[in-house]
Design a protein around this motif. Sequence first.
Motif, short mmCIF file in Angstrom:
data_model
loop_
_atom_site.label_atom_id
_atom_site.label_comp_id
_atom_site.label_asym_id
_atom_site.label_seq_id
_atom_site.Cartn_x
_atom_site.Cartn_y
_atom_site.Cartn_z
N SER A 15 8.43 -28.38 -34.08
CA SER A 15 7.25 -27.53 -33.89
C SER A 15 7.59 -26.07 -34.13
CB SER A 15 6.64 -27.72 -32.50
OG SER A 15 7.52 -27.23 -31.52
N ILE A 16 6.56 -25.31 -34.46
CA ILE A 16 6.69 -23.88 -34.69
C ILE A 16 5.74 -23.20 -33.72
CG2 ILE A 16 6.49 -22.03 -36.38
CD1 ILE A 16 6.63 -24.35 -38.52
N HIS A 17 6.25 -22.23 -32.96
CA HIS A 17 5.45 -21.49 -31.98
C HIS A 17 5.15 -20.08 -32.47
CE1 HIS A 17 5.53 -24.00 -28.28
NE2 HIS A 17 6.56 -24.54 -28.91
N GLU A 18 3.96 -19.64 -32.20
CA GLU A 18 3.55 -18.24 -32.31
C GLU A 18 3.05 -17.91 -30.91
OE1 GLU A 18 3.72 -16.24 -34.99
OE2 GLU A 18 4.38 -17.80 -36.36
N ALA A 19 3.70 -16.97 -30.26
CA ALA A 19 3.33 -16.71 -28.87
C ALA A 19 3.43 -15.22 -28.55
CB ALA A 19 4.21 -17.51 -27.91
N VAL A 20 2.52 -14.75 -27.70
CA VAL A 20 2.55 -13.39 -27.20
C VAL A 20 2.26 -13.40 -25.70
CG1 VAL A 20 1.82 -12.36 -29.39
CG2 VAL A 20 0.09 -12.89 -27.67
N THR A 21 2.71 -12.35 -25.04
CA THR A 21 2.34 -12.11 -23.65
C THR A 21 1.73 -10.72 -23.59
OG1 THR A 21 4.53 -11.25 -23.10
CG2 THR A 21 4.15 -13.60 -22.70
N GLU A 22 1.05 -10.46 -22.50
CA GLU A 22 0.45 -9.15 -22.25
C GLU A 22 -0.42 -8.67 -23.42
OE1 GLU A 22 3.25 -6.26 -20.69
OE2 GLU A 22 4.46 -7.88 -19.84
N LEU A 23 -1.26 -9.56 -23.91
CA LEU A 23 -2.18 -9.20 -24.99
C LEU A 23 -3.26 -8.26 -24.43
CD1 LEU A 23 -3.32 -9.54 -27.88
CD2 LEU A 23 -4.62 -11.49 -27.00
N ALA A 24 -3.42 -7.12 -25.08
CA ALA A 24 -4.45 -6.16 -24.68
C ALA A 24 -5.07 -5.58 -25.95
CB ALA A 24 -3.85 -5.05 -23.84
N GLN B 164 -18.83 2.18 -38.43
CA GLN B 164 -18.59 3.16 -39.50
C GLN B 164 -18.05 2.52 -40.77
OE1 GLN B 164 -16.02 6.21 -37.95
NE2 GLN B 164 -17.47 6.78 -36.35
N LYS B 165 -17.52 1.31 -40.66
CA LYS B 165 -16.95 0.57 -41.80
C LYS B 165 -15.90 1.42 -42.53
CE LYS B 165 -21.14 -2.08 -42.56
NZ LYS B 165 -22.14 -2.50 -43.54
N ALA B 166 -15.03 2.04 -41.76
CA ALA B 166 -13.98 2.90 -42.33
C ALA B 166 -12.58 2.35 -42.06
CB ALA B 166 -14.11 4.31 -41.78
N GLY B 167 -12.50 1.09 -41.60
CA GLY B 167 -11.19 0.46 -41.39
C GLY B 167 -10.66 0.54 -39.98
N GLY B 168 -11.37 1.22 -39.09
CA GLY B 168 -10.88 1.36 -37.73
C GLY B 168 -11.78 0.68 -36.72
N GLY B 169 -11.38 0.79 -35.47
CA GLY B 169 -12.21 0.31 -34.38
C GLY B 169 -11.60 -0.82 -33.58
N ALA B 170 -10.48 -1.37 -34.03
CA ALA B 170 -9.86 -2.45 -33.28
C ALA B 170 -8.35 -2.21 -33.19
CB ALA B 170 -10.14 -3.80 -33.93
N ARG B 171 -7.82 -2.36 -31.97
CA ARG B 171 -6.40 -2.20 -31.73
C ARG B 171 -5.95 -3.26 -30.74
NH1 ARG B 171 -9.26 1.45 -31.88
NH2 ARG B 171 -9.38 3.62 -32.15
N CYS B 172 -4.78 -3.81 -31.00
CA CYS B 172 -4.18 -4.77 -30.06
C CYS B 172 -2.72 -4.39 -29.82
CB CYS B 172 -4.23 -6.18 -30.61
SG CYS B 172 -5.88 -6.90 -30.70
N ALA B 173 -2.27 -4.63 -28.61
CA ALA B 173 -0.87 -4.48 -28.25
C ALA B 173 -0.46 -5.76 -27.55
CB ALA B 173 -0.68 -3.28 -27.34
N PHE B 174 0.81 -6.15 -27.73
CA PHE B 174 1.29 -7.40 -27.15
C PHE B 174 2.81 -7.40 -27.16
CE2 PHE B 174 0.04 -7.88 -31.59
CZ PHE B 174 1.25 -8.19 -32.19
N LYS B 175 3.36 -8.35 -26.46
CA LYS B 175 4.80 -8.61 -26.50
C LYS B 175 5.01 -9.98 -27.11
CE LYS B 175 6.19 -5.74 -22.63
NZ LYS B 175 6.84 -5.70 -21.32
N PRO B 176 5.73 -10.04 -28.23
CA PRO B 176 6.01 -11.36 -28.83
C PRO B 176 6.90 -12.20 -27.95
CG PRO B 176 6.43 -9.59 -30.40
CD PRO B 176 6.20 -8.95 -29.06
#
Length: 159
Positions: free
Chosen positions: A128-137, A147-159
């Motif tokens: 199996s292959i895992h993709e995992a994160v903790t503390e997703l915010a 505005q459709k200018a490429g911004g507006g979403a940000r995520c931070a996490f710990k792999p």
Amino acid sequence: MAWRNSIAFLIALFCFAPLDASAGNSTGPAALALAALAAESSPLVNVQDKRLLAAYLNGAANAPYAKSKRIEVKADAVDCRASNVDIAMHACTLSFGARKIELQGRRAHELYATLIENGVPADGAAGSIHEAVTELACEVDAAEVAQKAGGGARCAFKP
């Protein structure tokens, strides 16, 4: 002589100290997709915010929203796996405090692929292959998305 010991200690401290390079960040369309997919299963995100994020994920950047609308999506952990033996198997577990949500099949694969898109490194184990994160915010700013200018979403996490 004491200053030499101090210098040696500082060198050792910097050489062996864990780096914060393990933290991950993403922005733009990858972060928006991750926020929307995590929100879909989250008991912490209200129905109106889930609908707005789903509309964004479906390409409706001009979906109506409340003025100054910001949506936060958080998860303690997201753990997705695919099998390289049973190639039809895809599964994810999302943790929101004590509550765990299980996804299977297509929905799990979509989240699994989105973690890859966000730069989460893979971790493999026998079959199996895992993709995992903790503390997703994640945070989505509706006015910025509109505005459709490429911004507006940000995520931070710990792999």
